[in-house]
Design an enzyme around this catalytic site. Sequence first.
Site, PDB file in Angstrom:
ATOM      1  N   GLU A 238       0.826  -1.213   0.000  1.00  0.00           N
ATOM      2  CA  GLU A 238       0.000   0.000   0.000  1.00  0.00           C
ATOM      3  C   GLU A 238       0.855   1.256   0.000  1.00  0.00           C
ATOM      4  OE1 GLU A 238      -2.026  -2.735   3.143  1.00  0.00           O
ATOM      5  OE2 GLU A 238      -0.048  -2.533   2.213  1.00  0.00           O
TER       6      GLU A 238
ATOM      7  N   CYS B 295      -2.573  -2.730   7.540  1.00  0.00           N
ATOM      8  CA  CYS B 295      -2.114  -2.595   8.920  1.00  0.00           C
ATOM      9  C   CYS B 295      -2.381  -1.161   9.383  1.00  0.00           C
ATOM     10  CB  CYS B 295      -0.628  -2.929   9.006  1.00  0.00           C
ATOM     11  SG  CYS B 295       0.454  -1.653   8.292  1.00  0.00           S
TER      12      CYS B 295
ATOM     13  N   CYS C 293      -0.426   1.527   7.314  1.00  0.00           N
ATOM     14  CA  CYS C 293      -0.973   1.730   5.967  1.00  0.00           C
ATOM     15  C   CYS C 293      -2.344   2.378   6.017  1.00  0.00           C
ATOM     16  CB  CYS C 293      -1.013   0.403   5.213  1.00  0.00           C
ATOM     17  SG  CYS C 293       0.638  -0.240   4.842  1.00  0.00           S
TER      18      CYS C 293
END
Length: 142
Positions: free
Chosen positions: A48, A76, A79
């Site tokens: 990402e 996560c 990100c």
Amino acid sequence: MARALQEARAAALRGEVPVGAAVVGAEGIVAAAGNRTRELNDPTAHAEMLAIRAACAALGNERLIGHDLYVTLEPCPMCAAAIGFARIARLYYGAPDAKGGGVDHGPRIYTHPTCHHAPQVYGGIGESEAAALLRQFFAERR
């Protein structure tokens, strides 16, 4: 999601955790990337983050207003925050990540009052293929 899955497969071939991402706008796919944390010795080189960086560079703007992000695994917390900072309009992700996710699991970044922008979130897009890639990758390493 097809391009994100393609990037995830390529990441696995490089020995990276198979996660892929693609930034898409009205102009089509602006940028796509797979994980490169090991290759670049960079813990922030998630798919990402790399796709967002490349898209911002390609568009000459730190904001990706009106663009969508497709990613094969629930982002996560790091990100998820970057997605918000980039002002991504819609986030489509494949497999959920109960252990490390930051969107629908864990800290749920977009529910915090300090979150300045929350994209529309759609989980489970291409989930079975994304999850299978991850299961196979980790099974081969056990």
